[in-house]
Design a protein around this motif. Structure first.
Motif, PDB file in Angstrom:
ATOM      1  N   ASN A 126     -29.403  78.263  -5.765  1.00 13.99           N
ATOM      2  CA  ASN A 126     -30.680  78.754  -5.252  1.00 13.99           C
ATOM      3  C   ASN A 126     -31.359  79.712  -6.224  1.00 13.99           C
ATOM      4  N   GLN A 127     -30.771  79.888  -7.422  1.00 10.36           N
ATOM      5  CA  GLN A 127     -31.383  80.731  -8.441  1.00 10.36           C
ATOM      6  C   GLN A 127     -31.848  79.896  -9.631  1.00 10.36           C
ATOM      7  N   PHE A 128     -32.044  78.607  -9.426  1.00 10.98           N
ATOM      8  CA  PHE A 128     -32.422  77.729 -10.533  1.00 10.98           C
ATOM      9  C   PHE A 128     -33.811  78.083 -11.065  1.00 10.98           C
ATOM     10  N   GLY A 129     -34.019  77.786 -12.363  1.00 14.44           N
ATOM     11  CA  GLY A 129     -35.279  78.101 -13.017  1.00 14.44           C
ATOM     12  C   GLY A 129     -36.265  76.948 -12.969  1.00 14.44           C
ATOM     13  N   LEU A 130     -37.500  77.241 -13.359  1.00 15.95           N
ATOM     14  CA  LEU A 130     -38.542  76.226 -13.401  1.00 15.95           C
ATOM     15  C   LEU A 130     -38.183  75.157 -14.433  1.00 15.95           C
ATOM     16  N   LEU A 131     -38.308  73.901 -14.044  1.00 16.28           N
ATOM     17  CA  LEU A 131     -38.033  72.733 -14.886  1.00 16.28           C
ATOM     18  C   LEU A 131     -36.569  72.632 -15.302  1.00 16.28           C
ATOM     19  N   SER A 132     -35.694  73.376 -14.605  1.00 19.45           N
ATOM     20  CA  SER A 132     -34.259  73.225 -14.830  1.00 19.45           C
ATOM     21  C   SER A 132     -33.787  71.898 -14.241  1.00 19.45           C
ATOM     22  N   LYS A 133     -32.528  71.564 -14.493  1.00 19.45           N
ATOM     23  CA  LYS A 133     -31.976  70.322 -13.956  1.00 19.45           C
ATOM     24  C   LYS A 133     -32.021  70.330 -12.440  1.00 19.45           C
ATOM     25  N   GLU A 134     -31.698  71.487 -11.834  1.00 17.53           N
ATOM     26  CA  GLU A 134     -31.715  71.593 -10.376  1.00 17.53           C
ATOM     27  C   GLU A 134     -33.145  71.465  -9.832  1.00 17.53           C
ATOM     28  N   PHE A 135     -34.092  72.090 -10.530  1.00 15.92           N
ATOM     29  CA  PHE A 135     -35.497  71.981 -10.115  1.00 15.92           C
ATOM     30  C   PHE A 135     -35.954  70.526 -10.186  1.00 15.92           C
ATOM     31  N   MET A 136     -35.627  69.853 -11.278  1.00  9.29           N
ATOM     32  CA  MET A 136     -36.068  68.462 -11.435  1.00  9.29           C
ATOM     33  C   MET A 136     -35.422  67.568 -10.392  1.00  9.29           C
ATOM     34  N   SER A 137     -34.187  67.889 -10.029  1.00  9.60           N
ATOM     35  CA  SER A 137     -33.509  67.108  -8.998  1.00  9.60           C
ATOM     36  C   SER A 137     -34.204  67.265  -7.650  1.00  9.60           C
ATOM     37  N   ARG A 138     -34.616  68.485  -7.331  1.00 14.31           N
ATOM     38  CA  ARG A 138     -35.235  68.756  -6.038  1.00 14.31           C
ATOM     39  C   ARG A 138     -36.725  68.437  -6.012  1.00 14.31           C
ATOM     40  N   HIS A 139     -37.423  68.812  -7.097  1.00  8.48           N
ATOM     41  CA  HIS A 139     -38.888  68.770  -7.058  1.00  8.48           C
ATOM     42  C   HIS A 139     -39.522  67.997  -8.207  1.00  8.48           C
ATOM     43  N   GLY A 140     -38.707  67.347  -9.037  1.00 12.20           N
ATOM     44  CA  GLY A 140     -39.251  66.629 -10.183  1.00 12.20           C
ATOM     45  C   GLY A 140     -40.234  65.541  -9.796  1.00 12.20           C
ATOM     46  N   LEU A 141     -39.861  64.706  -8.814  1.00 13.79           N
ATOM     47  CA  LEU A 141     -40.762  63.635  -8.369  1.00 13.79           C
ATOM     48  C   LEU A 141     -41.998  64.204  -7.687  1.00 13.79           C
ATOM     49  N   HIS A 142     -41.822  65.329  -6.989  1.00 11.82           N
ATOM     50  CA  HIS A 142     -42.975  65.962  -6.362  1.00 11.82           C
ATOM     51  C   HIS A 142     -43.983  66.409  -7.421  1.00 11.82           C
ATOM     52  N   LEU A 143     -43.479  67.038  -8.492  1.00 10.59           N
ATOM     53  CA  LEU A 143     -44.364  67.505  -9.553  1.00 10.59           C
ATOM     54  C   LEU A 143     -45.022  66.331 -10.267  1.00 10.59           C
ATOM     55  N   LEU A 144     -44.282  65.252 -10.470  1.00  9.49           N
ATOM     56  CA  LEU A 144     -44.869  64.046 -11.055  1.00  9.49           C
ATOM     57  C   LEU A 144     -45.968  63.499 -10.141  1.00  9.49           C
ATOM     58  N   GLY A 145     -45.713  63.529  -8.846  1.00  4.69           N
ATOM     59  CA  GLY A 145     -46.702  63.031  -7.895  1.00  4.69           C
ATOM     60  C   GLY A 145     -47.974  63.860  -7.892  1.00  4.69           C
TER      61      GLY A 145
ATOM     62  N   PHE B  96     -42.160  79.605  -7.614  1.00  4.56           N
ATOM     63  CA  PHE B  96     -42.764  78.669  -8.553  1.00  4.56           C
ATOM     64  C   PHE B  96     -44.104  78.130  -8.050  1.00  4.56           C
ATOM     65  N   ARG B  97     -44.528  78.559  -6.885  1.00  2.00           N
ATOM     66  CA  ARG B  97     -45.661  77.901  -6.216  1.00  2.00           C
ATOM     67  C   ARG B  97     -46.946  77.977  -7.037  1.00  2.00           C
ATOM     68  N   SER B  98     -47.276  79.159  -7.498  1.00  5.89           N
ATOM     69  CA  SER B  98     -48.503  79.337  -8.269  1.00  5.89           C
ATOM     70  C   SER B  98     -48.416  78.605  -9.612  1.00  5.89           C
ATOM     71  N   THR B  99     -47.260  78.684 -10.258  1.00  8.15           N
ATOM     72  CA  THR B  99     -47.071  78.006 -11.545  1.00  8.15           C
ATOM     73  C   THR B  99     -47.204  76.497 -11.402  1.00  8.15           C
ATOM     74  N   CYS B 100     -46.539  75.938 -10.409  1.00  6.96           N
ATOM     75  CA  CYS B 100     -46.571  74.481 -10.220  1.00  6.96           C
ATOM     76  C   CYS B 100     -47.967  73.998  -9.801  1.00  6.96           C
ATOM     77  N   HIS B 101     -48.663  74.813  -9.003  1.00  4.53           N
ATOM     78  CA  HIS B 101     -50.044  74.451  -8.682  1.00  4.53           C
ATOM     79  C   HIS B 101     -50.895  74.500  -9.948  1.00  4.53           C
ATOM     80  N   GLY B 102     -50.637  75.496 -10.805  1.00  5.57           N
ATOM     81  CA  GLY B 102     -51.367  75.576 -12.067  1.00  5.57           C
ATOM     82  C   GLY B 102     -51.102  74.372 -12.964  1.00  5.57           C
ATOM     83  N   ILE B 103     -49.851  73.932 -13.028  1.00  6.50           N
ATOM     84  CA  ILE B 103     -49.507  72.744 -13.820  1.00  6.50           C
ATOM     85  C   ILE B 103     -50.203  71.512 -13.252  1.00  6.50           C
ATOM     86  N   SER B 104     -50.179  71.371 -11.934  1.00  6.91           N
ATOM     87  CA  SER B 104     -50.788  70.214 -11.283  1.00  6.91           C
ATOM     88  C   SER B 104     -52.298  70.185 -11.497  1.00  6.91           C
ATOM     89  N   SER B 105     -52.939  71.348 -11.287  1.00  6.73           N
ATOM     90  CA  SER B 105     -54.392  71.393 -11.448  1.00  6.73           C
ATOM     91  C   SER B 105     -54.798  71.267 -12.910  1.00  6.73           C
TER      92      SER B 105
END
Length: 539
Positions: free
Chosen positions: A280-299, A436-445
């Motif tokens: 639960n302390q994984f970093g942005l774009l880490s392996k754990e992040f990509m496993s959980r949210h990688g497809l979401h970020l791609l979407g 990561f919410r603001s960062t990921c929204h920034g990446i998406s936008s």
């Protein structure tokens, strides 16, 4: 281990809609009103800039901006917006939403004013300074995307969260509408005082010297609504979710939200339980992040990119399409101020009839039928209407069929806004963890603005006539408007397909959507006094 939510976050999720929610919508929404005004007002004056600064003696048609200059004027703000979205998105997670929120607005006010004060009388000096300040204007606008979306999502209850976030974004429609209306007002006022013959009658006299004030007034006006809400932004408290989940300060989160919700919220006592789990302390774009949210970020990145290629192509160059089908008269039959009025009137009618209603249909239905359904529907109908316009394009260019063309073209805007233009903004603010919410929204936008740049620069060339002799001065032959519309239709099909990577978020708490385990938040005070690093659970 208990799985109960922290009381302050639970209170937010079930809170009734009240005055502060609407105040937050207005404060955040005025930023988006300004964003849309500033980004799209330039399309109203680019033809005027060409007449003023690029007049060619003896030319059959009025002067136009050279391709590289037109691309820079139309697209440089998007470049700034992209960098602003990435930078301020990251900064919003690093320093907090509130600390960064005022910076973006101050930058927008300053650069709107400076854009209109672009120095010099020669084309090179004016265009260079205009592009410089529009880049930094875009940089400030970029910060508004992740911060406004994140703040509104974290303030909202789960029942009406989609409508609240969409309402902030819907202020863009009013910004586009205001841009057209204000340009009509200014051009009419100047035309009544400084009337001139059409270009074909008197090429040089058709552009009066006072026309130089018109474009400057129009681009500077965007500073006013931004300045009006600066004080209110500075008084907004930090969001409870950032304070509780990122800063780990439950007492402060409870105190802030007690004031906001006009109710007594107290932090519950903590109970020490299990050690902190590294997962639960994984970093942005880490392996754990990509496993959980990688497809979401791609979407979120892919759908926003594809949507903006089509959406900004249509918005920025609708004046060219309307000229091509004859809805706006040939430039040489008008003087400079009349042309500004005609272009602005066309944009205003489109905004009034389709853009604004589309946004508010999303607000009305997003928490009823869901984000996923609206996004699929939007991409589907955008594709349908694009192909309906493109396949029999010659039919629509006939004078008696032009009104039908305008109606169908307007419907593509309606379903862009009652569709992916709104839902991409909403979903990206919901599906990622708080830190990561603001960062990921920034990446998406930012991905979306990359699409806008493709639309702004690419469509400028692609839409040129296939016959080199009929292309605008300085432009190579393109693929024509018909083939450009077919290409945009194909892009919408891809957007439809990538939507399946994005989950439905209707009716769920942000923590449930993102997978954050509320019962594993660490109480900072207890953790500092107990070096065992143990988990705290909130009954």
């Amino acid at each position: 281990m208990a799985n109960e939510q922290i009381q302050v976050l639970n209170k937010l999720d079930v809170a009734k809609t009240q005055c502060y929610h609407f105040t937050a919508i207005i404060i955040a929404g005025m930023g988006f009103f300004t964003d849309a005004y500033d980004l799209f007002c330039v399309s109203l004056v680019t033809k005027l800039l060409g007449r003023i600064y690029y007049h060619v003696n003896g030319a059959e048609n009025p002067g136009t901006l050279p391709p590289n200059v037109a691309g820079a004027v139309n697209g440089i703000a998007f470049v700034g917006t992209l960098f602003g979205q990435l930078y301020f998105g990251w900064l919003g997670d690093k320093l907090g939403r509130k600390k960064v929120y005022g910076m973006t607005l101050a930058l927008m006010v300053l650069c709107s004013l400076c854009s209109g004060l672009s120095c010099g009388t020669g084309p090179k000096a004016v265009m260079t300074t205009l592009c410089f300040f529009r880049f930094w204007l875009g940089f400030g606008i970029g910060g508004d995307y992740p911060l406004s979306a994140t703040i509104m999502s974290e303030y909202s209850n789960k029942k009406t969260r989609g409508a609240f976030i969409a309402a902030v974004f819907a202020m863009q429609g009013f910004g586009i509408l205001a841009g057209g209306a204000f340009a009509m007002l200014v051009s009419t006022a100047f035309k009544s005082k400084f009337d001139a013959p059409a270009y074909m009658v008197d090429p040089l006299g058709s552009t009066v010297p006072e026309a130089d004030y018109v474009w400057r007034i129009i681009v500077m006006f965007g500073a006013i609504p931004a300045a009006m809400t600066y004080y209110l932004r500075s008084k907004m408290p930090e969001t409870a979710r950032y304070t509780a989940l990122v800063e780990k300060n439950i007492e402060k989160a409870a105190a802030d939200m007690s004031k906001v919700l006009n109710t007594d919220i107290k932090a519950e006592p903590t109970i020490v339980v299990d050690p902190i789990q590294e997962k639960n302390q994984f970093g942005l774009l880490s392996k754990e992040f990509m496993s959980r949210h990688g497809l979401h970020l791609l979407g979120t990145t892919s759908t926003w990119f594809l949507l903006d290629v089509a959406f900004y192509s249509q918005n920025l160059f609708q004046k060219d399409i309307f000229s091509d089908v004859g809805w706006i008269p040939a430039a040489k039959t008008m003087n400079a101020l009349e042309e500004v009025f005609r272009i602005a009137r066309a944009q205003t009618l489109i905004a009034l009839g389709s853009t604004v209603p589309g946004y508010w249909f999303t607000v009305a239905f997003i928490d009823r039928i869901g984000r996923f359904t609206i996004q699929l529907m939007g991409f589907f109908f955008m594709t349908l209407f694009m192909f309906t316009l493109a396949i029999p394009y010659d039919y629509w260019t006939l004078k008696e069929n032009r009104n039908g063309f305008i109606v169908l073209y307007s419907l593509t805007f309606f379903f862009a806004n009652f569709g992916p233009n709104a839902t991409t903004f909403v979903v990206a603010a919901e599906i990622f963890p708080a830190r990561f919410r603001s960062t990921c929204h920034g990446i998406s936008s930012a991905s979306g603005k990359l699409g806008a740049m493709v639309g702004a620069f690419g469509f400028l060339y692609l839409a040129q006539n296939q016959d080199p002799s009929k292309a605008d001065a300085g432009y190579p032959a393109g693929i024509g408007v018909r083939n450009s519309l077919l290409l945009l239709g194909a892009i919408n099909i891809l957007g439809f397909c990538f939507t399946f990577l994005v989950p439905e978020t209707k009716g769920k708490s942000l923590e449930e959507i993102s997978g954050e385990e509320i019962d594993e938040i660490v109480d900072t005070t207890s953790h500092q006094s107990n070096n065992s690093g143990r988990l705290m659970s909130y009954p």
